[in-house]
Scaffold this motif. Structure first.
Motif, PDB file in Angstrom:
ATOM      1  N   VAL A 191      -0.071   0.644  19.634  1.00  0.00           N
ATOM      2  CA  VAL A 191       0.427   1.832  18.939  1.00  0.00           C
ATOM      3  C   VAL A 191      -0.493   2.988  19.245  1.00  0.00           C
ATOM      4  O   VAL A 191      -1.715   2.862  19.181  1.00  0.00           O
ATOM      5  CB  VAL A 191       0.479   1.594  17.421  1.00  0.00           C
ATOM      6  N   TRP A 192       0.103   4.102  19.591  1.00  0.00           N
ATOM      7  CA  TRP A 192      -0.709   5.271  19.910  1.00  0.00           C
ATOM      8  C   TRP A 192      -1.433   5.782  18.665  1.00  0.00           C
ATOM      9  O   TRP A 192      -0.913   5.730  17.545  1.00  0.00           O
ATOM     10  CB  TRP A 192       0.197   6.366  20.466  1.00  0.00           C
ATOM     11  N   SER A 193      -2.630   6.310  18.881  1.00  0.00           N
ATOM     12  CA  SER A 193      -3.367   6.966  17.812  1.00  0.00           C
ATOM     13  C   SER A 193      -4.039   8.201  18.389  1.00  0.00           C
ATOM     14  O   SER A 193      -4.531   8.173  19.526  1.00  0.00           O
ATOM     15  CB  SER A 193      -4.433   6.029  17.238  1.00  0.00           C
ATOM     16  N   PRO A 194      -4.069   9.281  17.623  1.00  0.00           N
ATOM     17  CA  PRO A 194      -4.790  10.458  18.112  1.00  0.00           C
ATOM     18  C   PRO A 194      -6.286  10.167  18.263  1.00  0.00           C
ATOM     19  O   PRO A 194      -7.005  10.948  18.867  1.00  0.00           O
ATOM     20  CB  PRO A 194      -4.537  11.509  17.015  1.00  0.00           C
ATOM     21  N   LEU A 195      -6.732   9.050  17.729  1.00  0.00           N
ATOM     22  CA  LEU A 195      -8.156   8.705  17.765  1.00  0.00           C
ATOM     23  C   LEU A 195      -8.447   7.646  18.818  1.00  0.00           C
ATOM     24  O   LEU A 195      -9.570   7.128  18.886  1.00  0.00           O
ATOM     25  CB  LEU A 195      -8.580   8.183  16.391  1.00  0.00           C
ATOM     26  N   GLU A 196      -7.418   7.307  19.618  1.00  0.00           N
ATOM     27  CA  GLU A 196      -7.563   6.216  20.567  1.00  0.00           C
ATOM     28  C   GLU A 196      -8.822   6.390  21.421  1.00  0.00           C
ATOM     29  O   GLU A 196      -9.044   7.446  22.013  1.00  0.00           O
ATOM     30  CB  GLU A 196      -6.328   6.156  21.475  1.00  0.00           C
ATOM     31  N   GLY A 197      -9.608   5.356  21.443  1.00  0.00           N
ATOM     32  CA  GLY A 197     -10.828   5.379  22.259  1.00  0.00           C
ATOM     33  C   GLY A 197     -11.994   6.104  21.611  1.00  0.00           C
ATOM     34  O   GLY A 197     -13.110   6.047  22.097  1.00  0.00           O
ATOM     35  N   LYS A 198     -11.719   6.794  20.503  1.00  0.00           N
ATOM     36  CA  LYS A 198     -12.792   7.533  19.827  1.00  0.00           C
ATOM     37  C   LYS A 198     -13.594   6.589  18.932  1.00  0.00           C
ATOM     38  O   LYS A 198     -13.081   5.596  18.429  1.00  0.00           O
ATOM     39  CB  LYS A 198     -12.205   8.658  18.963  1.00  0.00           C
ATOM     40  N   LEU A 199     -14.849   6.937  18.712  1.00  0.00           N
ATOM     41  CA  LEU A 199     -15.693   6.146  17.822  1.00  0.00           C
ATOM     42  C   LEU A 199     -15.693   6.775  16.436  1.00  0.00           C
ATOM     43  O   LEU A 199     -15.907   7.969  16.296  1.00  0.00           O
ATOM     44  CB  LEU A 199     -17.124   6.103  18.370  1.00  0.00           C
ATOM     45  N   LEU A 200     -15.436   5.951  15.430  1.00  0.00           N
ATOM     46  CA  LEU A 200     -15.523   6.428  14.057  1.00  0.00           C
ATOM     47  C   LEU A 200     -16.733   5.777  13.416  1.00  0.00           C
ATOM     48  O   LEU A 200     -17.143   4.676  13.783  1.00  0.00           O
ATOM     49  CB  LEU A 200     -14.247   6.084  13.293  1.00  0.00           C
ATOM     50  N   ASN A 201     -17.266   6.474  12.421  1.00  0.00           N
ATOM     51  CA  ASN A 201     -18.555   6.075  11.864  1.00  0.00           C
ATOM     52  C   ASN A 201     -18.398   5.209  10.608  1.00  0.00           C
ATOM     53  O   ASN A 201     -19.053   5.437   9.602  1.00  0.00           O
ATOM     54  CB  ASN A 201     -19.359   7.340  11.558  1.00  0.00           C
ATOM     55  N   GLY A 202     -17.547   4.226  10.680  1.00  0.00           N
ATOM     56  CA  GLY A 202     -17.334   3.357   9.528  1.00  0.00           C
ATOM     57  C   GLY A 202     -16.197   2.403   9.855  1.00  0.00           C
ATOM     58  O   GLY A 202     -15.328   2.736  10.666  1.00  0.00           O
ATOM     59  N   ALA A 203     -16.207   1.235   9.253  1.00  0.00           N
ATOM     60  CA  ALA A 203     -15.179   0.252   9.573  1.00  0.00           C
ATOM     61  C   ALA A 203     -14.940  -0.672   8.387  1.00  0.00           C
ATOM     62  O   ALA A 203     -15.782  -0.815   7.508  1.00  0.00           O
ATOM     63  CB  ALA A 203     -15.597  -0.566  10.795  1.00  0.00           C
ATOM     64  N   VAL A 204     -13.767  -1.305   8.376  1.00  0.00           N
ATOM     65  CA  VAL A 204     -13.442  -2.305   7.371  1.00  0.00           C
ATOM     66  C   VAL A 204     -14.035  -3.633   7.837  1.00  0.00           C
ATOM     67  O   VAL A 204     -13.797  -4.063   8.969  1.00  0.00           O
ATOM     68  CB  VAL A 204     -11.912  -2.438   7.213  1.00  0.00           C
ATOM     69  N   HIS A 205     -14.805  -4.255   6.985  1.00  0.00           N
ATOM     70  CA  HIS A 205     -15.408  -5.530   7.372  1.00  0.00           C
ATOM     71  C   HIS A 205     -14.640  -6.726   6.797  1.00  0.00           C
ATOM     72  O   HIS A 205     -14.309  -7.650   7.508  1.00  0.00           O
ATOM     73  CB  HIS A 205     -16.873  -5.570   6.908  1.00  0.00           C
ATOM     74  N   ARG A 206     -14.372  -6.673   5.518  1.00  0.00           N
ATOM     75  CA  ARG A 206     -13.710  -7.813   4.889  1.00  0.00           C
ATOM     76  C   ARG A 206     -12.769  -7.308   3.790  1.00  0.00           C
ATOM     77  O   ARG A 206     -13.096  -6.364   3.076  1.00  0.00           O
ATOM     78  CB  ARG A 206     -14.762  -8.720   4.256  1.00  0.00           C
ATOM     79  N   VAL A 207     -11.616  -7.951   3.665  1.00  0.00           N
ATOM     80  CA  VAL A 207     -10.720  -7.653   2.547  1.00  0.00           C
ATOM     81  C   VAL A 207     -10.451  -8.950   1.793  1.00  0.00           C
ATOM     82  O   VAL A 207     -10.050  -9.951   2.394  1.00  0.00           O
ATOM     83  CB  VAL A 207      -9.384  -7.036   3.020  1.00  0.00           C
ATOM     84  N   VAL A 208     -10.707  -8.921   0.494  1.00  0.00           N
ATOM     85  CA  VAL A 208     -10.467 -10.096  -0.351  1.00  0.00           C
ATOM     86  C   VAL A 208      -9.301  -9.785  -1.282  1.00  0.00           C
ATOM     87  O   VAL A 208      -9.302  -8.750  -1.957  1.00  0.00           O
ATOM     88  CB  VAL A 208     -11.730 -10.440  -1.178  1.00  0.00           C
ATOM     89  N   VAL A 209      -8.298 -10.647  -1.261  1.00  0.00           N
ATOM     90  CA  VAL A 209      -7.131 -10.470  -2.126  1.00  0.00           C
ATOM     91  C   VAL A 209      -6.991 -11.716  -3.007  1.00  0.00           C
ATOM     92  O   VAL A 209      -6.889 -12.828  -2.502  1.00  0.00           O
ATOM     93  CB  VAL A 209      -5.844 -10.258  -1.298  1.00  0.00           C
ATOM     94  N   HIS A 210      -7.018 -11.508  -4.302  1.00  0.00           N
ATOM     95  CA  HIS A 210      -6.903 -12.614  -5.247  1.00  0.00           C
ATOM     96  C   HIS A 210      -7.876 -13.737  -4.914  1.00  0.00           C
ATOM     97  O   HIS A 210      -7.502 -14.913  -4.900  1.00  0.00           O
ATOM     98  CB  HIS A 210      -5.467 -13.145  -5.291  1.00  0.00           C
ATOM     99  N   GLY A 211      -9.101 -13.384  -4.597  1.00  0.00           N
ATOM    100  CA  GLY A 211     -10.149 -14.375  -4.356  1.00  0.00           C
ATOM    101  C   GLY A 211     -10.149 -14.976  -2.968  1.00  0.00           C
ATOM    102  O   GLY A 211     -11.065 -15.716  -2.601  1.00  0.00           O
ATOM    103  N   GLN A 212      -9.153 -14.667  -2.176  1.00  0.00           N
ATOM    104  CA  GLN A 212      -9.091 -15.229  -0.820  1.00  0.00           C
ATOM    105  C   GLN A 212      -9.447 -14.169   0.214  1.00  0.00           C
ATOM    106  O   GLN A 212      -9.002 -13.028   0.104  1.00  0.00           O
ATOM    107  CB  GLN A 212      -7.679 -15.730  -0.526  1.00  0.00           C
ATOM    108  N   THR A 213     -10.222 -14.548   1.198  1.00  0.00           N
ATOM    109  CA  THR A 213     -10.535 -13.614   2.273  1.00  0.00           C
ATOM    110  C   THR A 213      -9.292 -13.462   3.147  1.00  0.00           C
ATOM    111  O   THR A 213      -8.864 -14.396   3.824  1.00  0.00           O
ATOM    112  CB  THR A 213     -11.713 -14.110   3.123  1.00  0.00           C
TER     113      THR A 213
END
Ligand SMILES: [Zn+2]
Ligand SMILES: [Zn+2]
Ligand SMILES: [Zn+2]
Ligand SMILES: [Zn+2]
Ligand SMILES: [Zn+2]
Ligand SMILES: [Zn+2]
Ligand SMILES: [Zn+2]
Ligand SMILES: [Zn+2]
Lengths: 354, 354
Positions: A312-334
């Protein structure tokens, strides 16, 4: 509420409570064969959102009655990666046909204006405001000349209205004045509208001018929530790039975290607008053991990780962003970790909660 | 209040208290040489109006500051056949320059929208609502997409607003809903809009559709006042006929009296909308010994009598109407009788009264 924790070497991890994608846009809502919902819940989870509230208006499809609601629900129920809720669109003809059962099974009434002949008249909006249950929110994408009548009618009917994707300083002024007078109005701004402007993409009609964008940043205290919405999808379309139900979702939180690293936002600004206010505005159950860990200061490339199946195209494609999602826990499950979705589908339908 | 008196043979005379032409339109407000004000006060008196409240927007001229107000006042003060009041137009740039002296010397603030680039933004309207004195009315010609923001802002600023020349059922609905919620809004309908429609004059843009006209008649209880306004002038212009400051004024009351004779209106409906409500809405001094005698059932031809100097086109030209103005008394003096204006100029400037 936001707790810094040392993580690895020089990076810091923050844990937010479960974030909410309050205006998740799905192009194809009601085709029997669509996988848009699956993609949207996958992308939501990968983007750090434990919950997606789906807009009931797609590219050419709408949820307007029992039948279309059932098709959409069947679609999303197959593989609910994130929690989700469905809503219904107010049409000129469905004010009478939205019965109590239908009302009970959706999160909100969406009052949409597209500048088309399908648009609601003042009569239609007044009729819907008169019959929609008071304890369920009304959501609108009204802008410009459509916004004032809507706010006026909301005030006259003492209804709670949430305005999505505010883009102009005029609209923000009307909303701010309304709030100052204790009208029950809230609003969100599309995250893309905070970072991209008409001046950067003159072909696009879905972005604010640089001047309006500046006004959005200057009036953040009037903006209750952040959304993804249809802006990334429409931007891709208008630039003749590949657009999908995933468009813009995974870039949203990294963009905001980058703004934090630049001192333009605080982590608390994000938590307020992606968790606290959404929970309050939409009457969401505040789930325990549901949270998202983000890493600050880790330069992450957009599109990186195993979460994306389709390109999927993104206007940020290839760009570096200064933060990221590491883990998402939903109802106690990773449910998401280091770019990989978990095997268990932990998402629940929260359409009926109030 | 309305007292039937036998008059001559088969005709009946009714005496109204001094009627008010609340939106008198003068094409040329500020030219040093204009006789438009003279013509308008003459026509008002001949039409049964003891008082004319002049709109501060003409064909291409506006009263926007001390200078333009003084020119207009000099013009009308020369020969004030009727009582009169002047007002000021809100412009994008004059919110700061309207000082207390200027406010004291005008009857109302006129917030006008013409669909032109001179139109007020939401910011401008909010600024004017924030600074205009609370005890003086705000008048607007806002319609359609301009009306809702204006009503919304009026409510937010708790201001009294009078909407002139309502023409659509949508606008009337917004106003009715606002009234039901105790917003301080009143409205008038142009008398021509009650009797002529787009269908009759397809070239004209100033008239309601037959459907909207029907809605106006069906919702008379929501209509506080009747006006002449600019509709007759614009109708003449749009049909390439001769238009002037007199256009439509002398036909107004005979049209309404004819509707009474047809059972569509009562004399009390007229008195409410041409005297009682105007006096209340505009805070007018209720003059004693000021009244108008009308004759019912005397078929009078439009344009008949000695009052008209210039030839002005009327859609009623040559037609017989079932009612006529017989005598107008202003401050105890007969100012108009049997088609002839009195020699004494009894009119006073009531701009400053509150
Ligand atoms: Zn309608
Ligand atoms: Zn209602
Ligand atoms: Zn929570
Ligand atoms: Zn890891
Ligand atoms: Zn502005
Ligand atoms: Zn204000
Ligand atoms: Zn009186
Ligand atoms: Zn006589």
């Amino acid at each position: 509420e936001v707790s810094p924790v040392d993580f690895k070497t020089s990076h810091e991890t923050y844990t937010f409570p479960g974030l909410v994608n309050i205006a998740a846009f799905v192009p194809d809502l009601t085709a029997q064969t669509t996988d848009d919902f699956v993609e949207a819940t996958k992308a939501s989870l990968s983007g750090g959102f434990a919950t997606a509230l789906f807009l009931p208006v797609g590219d050419n499809t709408r949820i307007v009655d029992q039948e279309t609601l059932e098709i959409a629900r069947a679609n999303v129920s197959k593989t609910p990666y994130s929690n989700f809720a469905l809503s219904i669109t107010a049409s000129p003809s469905n004010v009478k046909s939205i019965d109590e059962e239908l009302e009970a099974n959706v999160k909100s009434l969406f009052v949409t204006f597209n500048g088309s002949s399908l648009d609601l008249s003042v009569h239609d909006v007044a009729a819907h405001f008169g019959s929609w249950p008071v304890d369920k929110p009304i959501v609108t994408n009204a802008k410009g000349t459509d916004l004032a009548p809507l706010l006026l009618l909301a005030g006259l009917h003492e209804r709670t209205v949430h305005v999505i994707n505010v883009q102009s300083k005029e609209d923000l002024l009307l909303i701010s004045l309304s709030k100052a007078k204790k009208l029950k109005v809230t609003c969100d701004v599309s995250i893309f509208a905070l970072f991209f402007s008409k001046e950067q993409y003159p072909e696009a009609t879905c972005l604010p001018s640089a001047e309006d964008q500046k006004a959005l940043w200057q009036n953040l205290e009037s903006i209750d929530a952040f959304s993804v919405g249809s802006v990334p999808y429409r931007l891709a379309k208008e630039l003749n790039k590949e657009a999908s139900a995933r468009s813009g979702i995974e870039e949203a939180l990294p963009l905001l975290l980058t703004a934090v690293s630049e001192g333009r936002l605080t982590l608390n600004d994000i938590q307020t607008r992606l968790h606290d206010s959404p929970v309050r505005i939409f009457g969401l159950p505040d789930q325990t053991q549901t949270n998202v860990e983000v890493v600050m200061g880790r330069r992450a490339q957009v599109g990186h990780g195993g979460a994306r199946k389709s390109k999927v195209w993104s206007p940020l494609e290839g760009k570096l962003l200064n933060g990221a999602v590491h883990r998402v826990v939903v109802h106690g499950q990773t449910a998401f970790l280091d770019g990989v979705l978990g095997a268990t589908l932990a998402g629940r339908d929260i359409s009926s909660t109030t």
